[in-house]
Motif scaffolding. Sequence first.
Motif, mmCIF file in Angstrom:
data_model
loop_
_atom_site.group_PDB
_atom_site.id
_atom_site.type_symbol
_atom_site.label_atom_id
_atom_site.label_comp_id
_atom_site.label_asym_id
_atom_site.label_seq_id
_atom_site.Cartn_x
_atom_site.Cartn_y
_atom_site.Cartn_z
ATOM 1 N N UNK A 56 69.966 30.471 13.978
ATOM 2 C CA UNK A 56 69.634 29.061 14.204
ATOM 3 C C UNK A 56 70.892 28.196 14.266
ATOM 4 N N UNK A 57 71.883 28.494 13.422
ATOM 5 C CA UNK A 57 73.142 27.749 13.460
ATOM 6 C C UNK A 57 73.839 27.946 14.804
ATOM 7 N N UNK A 58 73.888 29.181 15.279
ATOM 8 C CA UNK A 58 74.508 29.445 16.578
ATOM 9 C C UNK A 58 73.762 28.709 17.684
ATOM 10 N N UNK A 59 72.436 28.685 17.592
ATOM 11 C CA UNK A 59 71.629 27.966 18.591
ATOM 12 C C UNK A 59 71.921 26.472 18.559
ATOM 13 N N UNK B 70 78.281 36.468 31.446
ATOM 14 C CA UNK B 70 78.704 35.374 32.334
ATOM 15 C C UNK B 70 79.775 34.463 31.734
ATOM 16 N N UNK B 71 80.533 34.915 30.768
ATOM 17 C CA UNK B 71 81.688 34.195 30.205
ATOM 18 C C UNK B 71 81.295 32.864 29.573
ATOM 19 N N UNK B 72 80.230 32.892 28.804
ATOM 20 C CA UNK B 72 79.784 31.731 28.035
ATOM 21 C C UNK B 72 78.754 32.198 27.022
ATOM 22 N N UNK B 73 78.512 31.375 26.000
ATOM 23 C CA UNK B 73 77.453 31.670 25.032
ATOM 24 C C UNK B 73 76.175 31.029 25.541
ATOM 25 N N UNK B 74 75.167 31.852 25.789
ATOM 26 C CA UNK B 74 73.852 31.379 26.223
ATOM 27 C C UNK B 74 72.881 31.608 25.078
#
Length: 346
Positions: free
Chosen positions: A152-155, A261-265
């Motif tokens: 949840x923190x990462x989100x 894709x070189x990003x955090x999704x």
Amino acid sequence: MIGTLQAKPALRAVVLSPAVLSIAGALVLTTLVMLAVGVDPSIAYPALVRGALMDGNLEYTLAAFVPTLGMAVAFAIPLRAGEFNLGGDGQLALGGIAAAALALHAGGSFVLPLAGAAVAGALLAGISAPLRTRLGIPAIVSTLLLSAPAVSLASYLARFPLAEQGTGLAQTPLLPDAAHLPALGSSTYVTIALPLVAVLTALWLYGDARTVPGYEIRALGAGREFARYGGVQVNRLATLTLAGGGAFAGLVGGLIVLGPPYRFVDGALTAPGYTFTAIAAVLLATGRPPAIPLTVALLTILQAGGQGMEREAGVPSQLTQIVQGLIIVIVAVTVVVRGRLARRRG
């Protein structure tokens, strides 16, 4: 002649091992399910292999193999010490968002983001150690409970402080080119994460089998009081193994984010179910670390080939998840039965 006689018991032990029996049993049951619903197994199984290894799909299978193997080691390291790390998703997500934050704001190459990802995972898993040693809360409980708030923190971070502006998507901006993991050859999805995870896994296997700390960890897994009597610093070693597993999981999160894709999704790290597949692979290896890469490869092929089986044979790809569940159940039953038979003989 003597060599042949000696080879026969060894071959018999391999054939009758829980892993081989579980795979064979799961395939038999899966074949029966296919026949029951009117699917020709002679079409379905070749379609599964083609969907994973042929027709240009090998690249995607290798890309899935890397995080699954990393998460398997993240579970296996503390398991050797008798601790269950079920918080892989939280450590994975926290490591991924840490890597993304460092890549966006610290600059430089991918080295610092990967190091930060490993540290984030290690800290999260390491919290479970004092909960185990001081408060008596089993790691299997604390790691699982800590996983949800970490995800949840990462989100939250991906949706607000680190969010890409103007898109409305829960993702970070594209990471700087310097932080991208170099691709292997002309591949799009296979990066240097593959040899990196392979080397780290090999180092762990060597350390587990050939070093004093590896012996102490195995002694701890065999019995906490026995290890303490033998001079092992039980609490410190339990902390190190849990943190080591968390570091591996966090590193995997960083490797995923720094690759395509070189990003955090948000949700992209946990949705594929790397943690569950990795745990299944470790259980299938039945306590034999050298077998873990092989069992990970098998389950990855099952998952990656499921889509091809669905397209060509009309078999739902969810059948591969049923196969994984059957393997775990049969492993458990086989181990229990063999244990009871051994006690009766004793």
